[in-house]
Write an enzyme that holds these catalytic residues in place. Structure first.
Site, short mmCIF file in Angstrom:
data_model
loop_
_atom_site.label_atom_id
_atom_site.label_comp_id
_atom_site.label_asym_id
_atom_site.label_seq_id
_atom_site.Cartn_x
_atom_site.Cartn_y
_atom_site.Cartn_z
N CYS A 1 0.81 -1.21 0.00
CA CYS A 1 0.00 0.00 0.00
C CYS A 1 0.85 1.27 0.00
O CYS A 1 2.00 1.25 0.43
CB CYS A 1 -0.88 0.02 1.23
SG CYS A 1 -1.84 -1.48 1.43
N ARG B 1 4.72 0.10 -6.32
CA ARG B 1 4.72 -0.77 -5.14
C ARG B 1 3.74 -1.93 -5.28
O ARG B 1 3.80 -2.87 -4.50
CB ARG B 1 4.37 0.05 -3.89
CG ARG B 1 5.37 1.12 -3.58
CD ARG B 1 4.93 1.97 -2.42
NE ARG B 1 4.97 1.26 -1.17
CZ ARG B 1 6.03 1.23 -0.36
NH1 ARG B 1 7.12 1.86 -0.69
NH2 ARG B 1 5.99 0.57 0.77
N TRP C 1 -3.25 -2.61 -1.42
CA TRP C 1 -2.95 -3.98 -1.84
C TRP C 1 -3.68 -4.87 -0.84
O TRP C 1 -3.33 -4.88 0.35
CB TRP C 1 -1.45 -4.22 -1.78
CG TRP C 1 -0.98 -5.48 -2.43
CD1 TRP C 1 -0.66 -5.67 -3.74
CD2 TRP C 1 -0.71 -6.73 -1.78
NE1 TRP C 1 -0.23 -6.95 -3.94
CE2 TRP C 1 -0.26 -7.63 -2.77
CE3 TRP C 1 -0.84 -7.18 -0.47
CZ2 TRP C 1 0.09 -8.96 -2.48
CZ3 TRP C 1 -0.50 -8.49 -0.18
CH2 TRP C 1 -0.05 -9.36 -1.19
N ASN D 1 -1.38 2.15 6.10
CA ASN D 1 -0.51 1.06 5.61
C ASN D 1 -0.21 0.15 6.78
O ASN D 1 -0.03 0.62 7.90
CB ASN D 1 0.82 1.61 5.10
CG ASN D 1 0.70 2.22 3.71
OD1 ASN D 1 -0.40 2.28 3.15
ND2 ASN D 1 1.81 2.67 3.18
N GLY D 2 -0.09 -1.15 6.52
CA GLY D 2 0.24 -2.08 7.60
C GLY D 2 -0.94 -2.99 7.89
O GLY D 2 -1.88 -3.10 7.10
N GLU E 1 17.83 -17.29 -9.17
CA GLU E 1 17.39 -15.92 -9.44
C GLU E 1 16.82 -15.80 -10.86
O GLU E 1 15.82 -15.14 -11.09
CB GLU E 1 18.56 -14.94 -9.22
CG GLU E 1 18.27 -13.50 -9.55
CD GLU E 1 17.08 -12.89 -8.81
OE1 GLU E 1 16.54 -13.51 -7.87
OE2 GLU E 1 16.65 -11.80 -9.22
N LYS F 1 13.05 -14.53 -11.67
CA LYS F 1 12.79 -13.36 -12.53
C LYS F 1 11.82 -13.75 -13.62
O LYS F 1 10.88 -13.04 -13.91
CB LYS F 1 14.13 -12.92 -13.13
CG LYS F 1 14.44 -11.50 -13.26
CD LYS F 1 14.71 -10.65 -12.08
CE LYS F 1 13.85 -10.79 -10.89
NZ LYS F 1 14.38 -10.29 -9.66
N GLU G 1 8.17 -14.37 -12.26
CA GLU G 1 7.42 -13.26 -11.71
C GLU G 1 6.97 -12.25 -12.77
O GLU G 1 5.92 -11.65 -12.62
CB GLU G 1 8.15 -12.57 -10.55
CG GLU G 1 9.43 -11.91 -10.88
CD GLU G 1 10.13 -11.35 -9.64
OE1 GLU G 1 9.49 -11.10 -8.62
OE2 GLU G 1 11.36 -11.17 -9.70
N HIS H 1 18.08 -36.77 -10.14
CA HIS H 1 17.29 -37.17 -8.97
C HIS H 1 15.85 -36.72 -9.08
O HIS H 1 15.14 -36.69 -8.07
CB HIS H 1 17.96 -36.62 -7.70
CG HIS H 1 19.36 -37.08 -7.56
ND1 HIS H 1 19.68 -38.37 -7.18
CD2 HIS H 1 20.54 -36.46 -7.80
CE1 HIS H 1 21.00 -38.51 -7.17
NE2 HIS H 1 21.55 -37.36 -7.55
N LYS I 1 6.07 -4.27 -4.32
CA LYS I 1 7.49 -3.94 -4.24
C LYS I 1 8.03 -4.10 -2.82
O LYS I 1 9.15 -4.54 -2.62
CB LYS I 1 7.70 -2.50 -4.73
CG LYS I 1 9.15 -2.08 -4.83
CD LYS I 1 9.85 -2.79 -5.97
CE LYS I 1 11.34 -2.48 -6.05
NZ LYS I 1 12.08 -3.50 -6.81
#
Ligand code: F6R
Length: 609
Positions: A2, A27, A74, A100-101, A482, A486, A489, A505, A604
């Site tokens: 948020c 964000r 969000w 926010n939170g 990584e 990338k 996402e 395996h 973000k």
């Protein structure tokens, strides 16, 4: 996640709030709204979806009020919807709150407030704050003390900005475990959850500390503690280029940020080598204290965790200190072995990731020394660590981390060298040589960025796949993780990464005709082993994309597409090998028509658990 903005001053608030919210779009959010005070009343407009939709609606109203607050939400409590979007209001509609939170005790508070006759209009945790302020305001008739009282009832994390129709031109803000910055500009006073929202208007800002309260008016900002005593908090000057929030001619922020990486490497290394010795003064530990460290934990989430995997190889390889890398959400809930000689390195681009922060607090309670590696000056990770290294990436706007990751890898590399230096495992001459080679990676990354034809070709070949496998060994394994993250996402193409030795395996069962296998096959002590894995993949029909060292013509026999990168020492190969994988993921995402900068469902800063 948020975002909060607020303005009170000489100009109309509507445009300023929309501009601030647009700056916070990076964000991640699902709805947005504003409350604008006008003629002794509050007008609250919320929309599901993009800020541009909200702006479109607001254009029909054309509010002239000069004080207001805004928010990008969000969803955590309650689905994304207009009713759940902030600002939330009191029963009388005369108080509006953005938050926010997470308010952990919202269910009890909600029940209590309903019992006293309050009517709720949303499913959010935030709405309780609006009703609590309403009750306290009825008692005191003072917005500031009402906000402080309401905040004292909240358990959890909050950044709050509140306006009241009966106190025109006033915004009251406070916070706990959720960032709030306040600034004074030539045309008024500003508040935001992120400096970037007001960077054009206010460059001297105060990063509010937990429990502090700020009262914004058109004339200025006054700061107080919870008891109402005036405070004079330190002012931070923000010296980023304004164009950090612009694309600078690139089609998206991600590509712009990928291209900034040579600069990030140079800035992160600047001033670190003096008279042949490494210096990281901000860590605030003497060489003797560093020498005592006998165990290192790197704790982080997501991409930052992958930077930690790379660092493990270096810390153990150079300094010979056992190093464990752990995702913060696991570390915080187990019982790790920590002694006073344990060093915990917390890596976080945003510096506000909830799990990483909780792990820092836990580690410090257990007696560990904690170093933060973060990109955000004054962030909670920076403030709560014993020492901090800033990654000098500058603001990263694209949700998928690229330049911050590289900044983290370079910073962790410096830390590994520093530990090795303190332990006498690397001589001054070796440190000097390594440092020079590390600095050279800036130019090598420039060369990679100058020619992306092979990356584009490989990306086109893979864009229609439904799944992909990334493999590597040693440094290459860490880079594979990584690379796969990338890709998934930003392109929504399922990707998994494996240490290549694990192929037999299990994952080899995935491979059939045309299945993409992306391999880190640079020249390293395990090069031949990786080549064997490529042969096994090709024998089963895989389409192999190899990241290989310039001059290695043999690799062509084992790969359908080869992306060459300059030859570097294995210790620095993660820096160079990561860059084509970033470009590869982006190229596939673009080819699949995805929103590269704002992938679905992602935020973000992950400020909730
Ligand atoms: C991926 C990405 C995330 C973050 C993770 C941790 O591109 O950006 O995986 O790395 O959410 O965030 P920070 O580093 O801010 O703690």
């Amino acid at each position: 996640m948020c975002g909060i903005v607020g303005y009170t001053g000489a100009d109309e608030a509507q445009g300023i709030l929309i501009e601030g919210l647009t700056r916070l779009e990076y964000r991640g959010y699902d709805s947005a709204g504003v409350a604008i005070e006008q003629d002794g009343a509050l007008d609250v407009i919320c929309r599901k979806g993009k800020v541009s939709g909200l702006a479109h609606t607001l254009a029909h109203f054309d509010f002239t009020g000069t004080c207001g607050i805004g928010h990008t939400r969000w969803a955590t409590h309650g689905r994304p919807s207009e009713a759940n979007a902030h600002p939330h209001t009191s029963c009388a509609g005369d108080i509006a709150v953005v938050h926010n939170g997470i308010i952990e005790n919202f269910a009890e508070l909600r029940e209590e407030l309903i019992g006293r006759g309050h009517v709720f209009k949303s499913d959010t945790d935030t709405e309780v704050a609006a009703h609590l302020v309403e009750e306290a305001y009825a008692d005191t008739g003072d917005l500031q003390s009402a906000v402080v009282h309401a905040a004292s009832r909240l358990i959890g994390a909050y950044g709050l900005a509140v306006v009241c129709a009966h106190e025109p031109g006033v915004i009251v803000v406070t916070r706990k475990d959720s960032p709030i910055v306040v600034g004074r500009g030539a045309r008024g006073s500003y508040v935001a959850s992120d400096i970037i929202a007001m960077i054009d208007a206010a460059r001297d800002v105060v990063v509010l500390a937990d429990g502090q309260v700020a009262r914004l008016t058109p004339e200025g900002v006054a700061f107080f503690d919870e008891a109402g005593n005036p405070l004079d908090p330190p002012v931070t000057h923000v010296d980023w280029d304004v164009d950090v929030a612009e694309k600078g001619g690139y089609p998206d922020f991600m590509l712009k940020e990928i291209h900034e990486q040579p600069r990030v490497i140079r800035d992160t290394l600047a001033g670190r080598l003096s008279a042949g010795a490494l210096e990281i003064d901000e860590l605030d530990l003497s060489p003797e204290e560093l020498d005592l460290i006998d165990r290192v934990y790197v704790i982080a989430c997501g991409t930052s965790y992958h930077a930690g995997l790379i660092a493990k190889n270096l810390i153990e390889g150079w300094a010979r200190i056992p190093c464990e890398v752990e995702v913060a959400s696991e570390f915080r809930y187990r019982n790790p072995i920590i002694t006073p000689t344990t060093l915990v390195v917390a890596v976080s681009q945003s510096g506000e990731t909830a799990d990483t922060l909780a792990a820092i607090r836990d580690a410090r309670v257990r007696g560990a020394k904690v170093f933060g590696i973060t990109n955000v000056v004054g962030s909670p990770v920076a403030r709560e660590s014993d020492g901090v290294i800033y990654t000098k990436a500058n603001k990263e706007i694209a949700v998928a981390s690229t330049k911050s990751f590289l900044g983290q890898v370079v910073s962790l590399t410096l830390l590994a060298m520093l530990l090795a230096q303190a332990k006498g495992k690397l001589k001054t001459s070796q440190i000097r040589l390594l440092f020079r080679e590390l600095a050279d990676t800036a130019e090598q990354v420039e060369r990679i960025l100058a020619d992306d034809a092979a990356v584009e070709e490989a990306a086109l070949a893979c864009k229609d796949a439904t799944s992909a496998l990334f493999i590597g060994r040693g440094m290459g394994a860490a880079v594979s993780y990584e690379g796969a993250l990338k890709l998934k996402e930003i392109s929504y193409l399922h990707a998994e990464a494996y240490a290549a030795g694990e192929m037999k395996h299990g994952p080899i069962a995935l491979i059939d005709e045309g299945f993409p296998v992306i391999a880190i096959a640079t020249k390293s002590p395990v090069y031949d082993k990786v080549v064997s894995n490529l042969q096994e993949s090709k024998a089963r029909g895989a389409m192999v994309v190899a990241i290989a060292t310039e001059g290695d013509e043999d690799i062509r026999a084992h790969a359908d597409h080869v992306i060459y990168i300059p030859k570097v020492r294995d210790a620095f190969s993660a820096i160079t090998a990561s860059v084509p994988l970033q470009l590869f993921a982006r190229a596939i995402a673009v080819a699949r028509g995805c929103d590269v900068d704002q992938p679905r469902n992602l935020a973000k800063s992950v400020t909730v658990e």
